[in-house]
Design a protein around this motif. Structure first.
Motif, short mmCIF file in Angstrom:
data_model
loop_
_atom_site.label_atom_id
_atom_site.label_comp_id
_atom_site.label_asym_id
_atom_site.label_seq_id
_atom_site.Cartn_x
_atom_site.Cartn_y
_atom_site.Cartn_z
N ASP A 138 0.82 -1.20 0.00
CA ASP A 138 0.00 0.00 0.00
C ASP A 138 0.85 1.25 0.00
O ASP A 138 0.59 2.20 -0.73
CB ASP A 138 -0.95 0.01 1.20
CG ASP A 138 -2.02 -1.08 1.12
OD1 ASP A 138 -2.21 -1.64 0.01
OD2 ASP A 138 -2.63 -1.38 2.15
N VAL A 142 0.94 3.91 -3.15
CA VAL A 142 0.64 5.33 -2.96
C VAL A 142 1.79 6.18 -3.47
O VAL A 142 1.59 7.15 -4.19
CB VAL A 142 0.32 5.64 -1.47
CG1 VAL A 142 0.29 7.14 -1.22
CG2 VAL A 142 -1.01 5.01 -1.07
N GLU A 145 1.81 6.12 -7.21
CA GLU A 145 0.70 6.90 -7.76
C GLU A 145 0.98 8.40 -7.65
O GLU A 145 0.68 9.17 -8.57
CB GLU A 145 -0.60 6.53 -7.05
CG GLU A 145 -1.82 6.89 -7.87
CD GLU A 145 -3.08 6.20 -7.39
OE1 GLU A 145 -4.16 6.75 -7.68
OE2 GLU A 145 -3.01 5.14 -6.75
N LEU A 170 -4.87 10.44 -1.40
CA LEU A 170 -4.06 9.23 -1.37
C LEU A 170 -3.36 9.06 -0.01
O LEU A 170 -3.21 7.94 0.47
CB LEU A 170 -3.02 9.24 -2.48
CG LEU A 170 -3.55 9.06 -3.89
CD1 LEU A 170 -2.48 9.38 -4.90
CD2 LEU A 170 -4.06 7.64 -4.08
#
Length: 173
Positions: A138, A142, A145, A170
């Motif tokens: 995760d 993030v 992204e 996010l």
């Protein structure tokens, strides 16, 4: 593509046997440690080699006749892999938490294969179901992204306000 065979092929006149021997020594050592050598690249103009295993990246640099420098980067800590091209050669930059590995003058087609191999390994590792792996997954998702959003901002596709809003979303801020 077999990056090992390609790396030996591009080692240059009189260096092919030495490169093959070097790779075999690494492969033997890694096998003894329970790792699998998956891909290799080497600087055609320098003394650096990059070894990709199923667990980590190893940057090996020959410093002299009896002196070597070696850095190891676990796959899970790699945050980005960047390639910049200079005609037929590329520079590979692997960025991780608190570490960076750079190797110059790698044949461009081998550099692309190395990047794809590392990205495939990382995506396979992300499918792990352990809670720690999920938390790391995760965190890296993030971060990736946000980097992609930053590229869109730099390219003028997103406004600063759109970027800031999505980044806050996010990060859960």
């Amino acid at each position: 593509m077999d990056t090992i065979a390609e790396t030996i092929k591009f080692a240059g006149f009189g260096k092919k046997k030495a490169m093959a021997k070097q790779i075999q020594m690494f492969d033997d050592r890694l096998t003894d440690q329970g790792e699998t050598l998956l891909a290799v690249c080497a600087s055609v103009k320098g003394t650096k080699q990059l070894y990709v295993t199923d667990n980590r990246i190893i940057l090996h640099e020959i410093k002299g006749i009896v002196s070597n420098d070696e850095r190891s980067i676990p796959l899970a800590s790699i945050s980005s892999i960047n390639i910049s091209n200079k005609l037929v050669y590329s520079t590979i930059e692997i960025v991780s938490t608190g570490n960076k590995a750079i190797i110059d003058d790698v044949p461009a087609h081998i550099a692309l294969e190395i990047k794809a191999a590392i990205e495939n390994l990382k995506s396979m590792a992300k499918t792990s179901s352990s809670p720690v792996a999920k938390q790391e997954k995760d965190m890296y998702d993030v971060a990736d992204e946000i980097r992609e959003l930053k590229d869109l901002l730099d390219d003028g596709i997103l406004t600063q306000e759109e970027f800031d809003a999505k980044k806050k979303q996010l990060l859960g801020i």
